[in-house]
Design a protein around this motif. Structure first.
Motif, mmCIF file in Angstrom:
data_model
loop_
_atom_site.group_PDB
_atom_site.id
_atom_site.type_symbol
_atom_site.label_atom_id
_atom_site.label_comp_id
_atom_site.label_asym_id
_atom_site.label_seq_id
_atom_site.Cartn_x
_atom_site.Cartn_y
_atom_site.Cartn_z
ATOM 1 N N ALA A 1 0.851 -1.142 -0.003
ATOM 2 C CA ALA A 1 -0.126 -0.026 -0.052
ATOM 3 C C ALA A 1 1.201 1.227 0.084
ATOM 4 N N VAL A 2 2.073 1.293 0.750
ATOM 5 C CA VAL A 2 2.858 2.369 0.741
ATOM 6 C C VAL A 2 3.593 2.694 -0.393
ATOM 7 N N VAL A 3 3.993 1.535 -1.353
ATOM 8 C CA VAL A 3 4.400 1.969 -2.643
ATOM 9 C C VAL A 3 3.486 2.246 -3.479
ATOM 10 N N GLU A 4 2.323 1.701 -3.647
ATOM 11 C CA GLU A 4 1.345 2.094 -4.408
ATOM 12 C C GLU A 4 1.001 3.708 -4.349
ATOM 13 N N LYS A 5 0.819 3.852 -3.047
ATOM 14 C CA LYS A 5 0.258 5.219 -2.628
ATOM 15 C C LYS A 5 1.296 6.446 -3.137
ATOM 16 N N ILE A 6 2.602 6.242 -2.693
ATOM 17 C CA ILE A 6 3.545 7.091 -2.989
ATOM 18 C C ILE A 6 3.713 7.240 -4.363
ATOM 19 N N ALA A 7 3.556 6.397 -5.312
ATOM 20 C CA ALA A 7 3.742 6.301 -6.705
ATOM 21 C C ALA A 7 2.255 7.046 -7.452
ATOM 22 N N ALA B 1 9.067 1.391 -10.000
ATOM 23 C CA ALA B 1 8.643 0.627 -11.106
ATOM 24 C C ALA B 1 7.099 0.841 -11.008
ATOM 25 N N GLU B 2 6.230 1.043 -9.819
ATOM 26 C CA GLU B 2 4.993 1.433 -9.630
ATOM 27 C C GLU B 2 4.774 2.743 -10.230
ATOM 28 N N GLN C 1 1.991 3.216 -13.312
ATOM 29 C CA GLN C 1 0.821 4.099 -13.130
ATOM 30 C C GLN C 1 0.889 5.185 -14.183
ATOM 31 N N GLU C 2 2.336 5.566 -14.775
ATOM 32 C CA GLU C 2 2.294 6.597 -15.855
ATOM 33 C C GLU C 2 1.983 5.702 -17.233
ATOM 34 N N ALA C 3 2.142 4.554 -17.339
ATOM 35 C CA ALA C 3 1.791 4.010 -18.528
ATOM 36 C C ALA C 3 0.234 3.675 -18.647
ATOM 37 N N LEU C 4 -0.454 3.722 -17.606
ATOM 38 C CA LEU C 4 -1.946 3.570 -17.360
ATOM 39 C C LEU C 4 -2.456 4.911 -17.746
ATOM 40 N N ALA C 5 -1.840 6.068 -17.206
ATOM 41 C CA ALA C 5 -2.244 7.537 -17.406
ATOM 42 C C ALA C 5 -1.977 7.790 -19.213
#
Length: 306
Positions: free
Chosen positions: A113-119, A196-197, A201-205
């Motif tokens: 969760a920390v990794v995903e939310k920081i990203a 990496a996250e 997320q950039e690729a999804l955007a």
């Protein structure tokens, strides 16, 4: 009445607060960046809060922090108040700065969760269609490589803050801490996970922008928009206001966390009903903050949640 929230020393949170009616009062420029960074540094030091990541968007602010001493409400009250007052002077703005909705506070219960939310925080300008890559955003923010080893500096802004008041030091420093459970031995691995996250997320955007046939505004144009303008595109706000996050594919952790939240709230309600009935010995669950701070309520030492 809002649901009771557990405030636990050492907990890590994603904090989000929005500007009134989506005005662009935080439109990035040197003065607003300096104000935000300086006040965050002073506030974090004052309350012993560790800052891991942040990103100031034109209409809202994201933070990922660890509340070492269990004083998050005090920290946010002070930080948001000084940011608002400084912004009012800087922008020559009358009336409220912050939206009337409550601050979103999401407890991050796992490393995933920390990794995903920081990203998520860092990629926000990309997801909003402002810049193509997170590193291009000109607002106050953190780079992945700074987490756990960077120290940001900000001189005292020339607006609002009295240089004769000793709490407003001439220069404030903000160390960017590693989240709990991550030591220097595996710090590089953690930063690689976040990077990496961010890339994912950039690729999804980018894919979503292409699907909609949209481009990216660009850093220069985003910095030139008058701060008194408003975002007029449709946005669904607060469809849900989560209490916690565990990350993707963390079903067991999610169920455990949800059960702990329900147990805390049930115990809190029982104690509140007894307190309202005049039972002064009513014992509130560990993590009770408001009743302890403002009403002197007794609080159990046994923690119900993880």
């Amino acid at each position: 009445m809002s649901q009771p929230r557990e405030i636990a020393p050492g907990a890590t949170y994603l904090v989000t607060r929005r500007v009134l009616r989506r005005h662009l009062l935080f439109r990035p420029d040197a003065a607003i960046n300096q104000l935000m960074l300086y006040v965050l540094a002073v506030s974090a030091r004052r309350y012993g809060v560790e800052v891991h990541a942040f990103c100031m968007m034109s209409t809202h602010l994201h933070l990922v922090v660890t509340d070492v001493h269990g004083v998050l409400p005090r920290f946010l009250q002070f930080f948001h108040r000084i940011v608002a007052l400084g912004t009012k002077v800087l922008r020559k703005w009358e009336g409220p700065v912050w939206d009337h909705e409550a601050t979103s506070v999401v407890r991050l219960l796992t490393q995933a969760a920390v990794v995903e939310k920081i990203a998520y925080v860092l990629v926000n300008p990309v997801a909003a269609g402002l810049v193509r890559h997170a590193s291009e955003w000109p607002g106050a923010r953190v780079d992945v490589g700074e987490i756990g080893r960077g120290v940001l500096h900000a001189a005292r802004p020339s607006v609002y803050l009295d240089p004769k008041n000793p709490q407003w030091i001439e220069e404030a420093m903000l160390p960017l801490a590693l989240p709990p459970g991550i030591d220097q031995g595996n710090a590089d691995g953690f930063r690689h996970q976040v990077a990496a996250e961010v890339e994912r997320q950039e690729a999804l955007a980018h894919a979503e922008a292409e699907r909609q046939g949209l481009g990216f505004l660009g850093a220069d144009r985003a910095s030139e928009i008058p701060p008194y303008e408003r975002v007029t595109s449709f946005e669904v706000l607060r469809k849900c206001n989560p209490t916690f996050a565990v990350g993707r594919e963390q079903g067991d952790a999610r169920r455990t966390a949800a059960a702990a939240v329900r147990a805390f709230r049930a115990s809190y309600r029982v104690a509140l009903e007894r307190s309202r009935a005049g039972v002064r010995s009513a014992l509130f669950p560990a993590g009770t903050w408001w009743m302890r701070t403002f009403h002197g309520a007794s609080v159990n030492d046994v923690v119900l949640s993880t």
